[in-house]
Design a protein around this motif. Structure first.
Motif: not given
Length: 173
Positions: A89-100, A160-165
């Protein structure tokens, strides 16, 4: 008293030498592992699911993933002679994607057809085969899922499941 302990040990050893008992023991251990993996995967419990699911069959899924998680999915491919699945995956927003990227959050891949759960391998020298550094915008990140026995094939749908993602209906290329 010591005599009964010795008798008890002998009985356990005799039981474990019988093929049917070993099979039952292995089956019970397998069920326990599967139950533990499913619990750690954060698979939904009826009425208690806080996870927001996205289905790639929804034409707006890409925009919704970018808004909620700050990422864009890249193709999920079979690799390593079919023994691994490469999720990128490509990160577009570092803050929003931090949980992953949290190390304590265990990622899982659910094979939709069989219901089997695949995990990220954790090697002794390298550790988990996933990125867990601080995300940076504009960079691509990856994680591998063990595809034991070539369970997942090209064209299969996975979640794909990563916590709440949670993203459903990802087609393996």
């Amino acid at each position: 008293m010591a005599h009964s302990c010795t008798t008890r040990r002998l009985s356990k050893n005799r039981i474990l030498q019988q093929p049917a008992s070993k099979a039952v023991l292995v089956a019970c251990l397998g069920m326990w592992i599967l139950t533990t993996v499913a619990a750690e995967a954060g698979l939904p419990e009826t009425g208690k699911n806080r996870t927001v699911s996205f289905s790639l069959q929804d034409k707006n899924a890409g925009d919704l993933l970018a808004q909620k998680w700050g990422i864009r999915l890249l193709p999920l491919r079979s690799t390593a002679a079919g023994n691994m699945l490469d999720f990128r995956y490509r990160v577009l927003d570092a803050r929003k994607s931090a949980a992953l990227f949290r190390r304590e959050t265990k990622p899982y891949l659910l094979h939709q057809r069989s219901g089997k759960v695949l995990a990220v391998p954790n090697t002794a020298k390298i550790g988990p085969l996933r990125n867990s550094d601080t995300p940076q915008e504009g960079r691509n990140y990856w994680m591998f899922f063990r595809n034991t026995g070539h369970l997942v094939s090209k064209g299969d749908k996975v979640t794909v499941i990563i916590g709440e993602f949670r993203v459903e209906d990802i087609v393996v290329e």
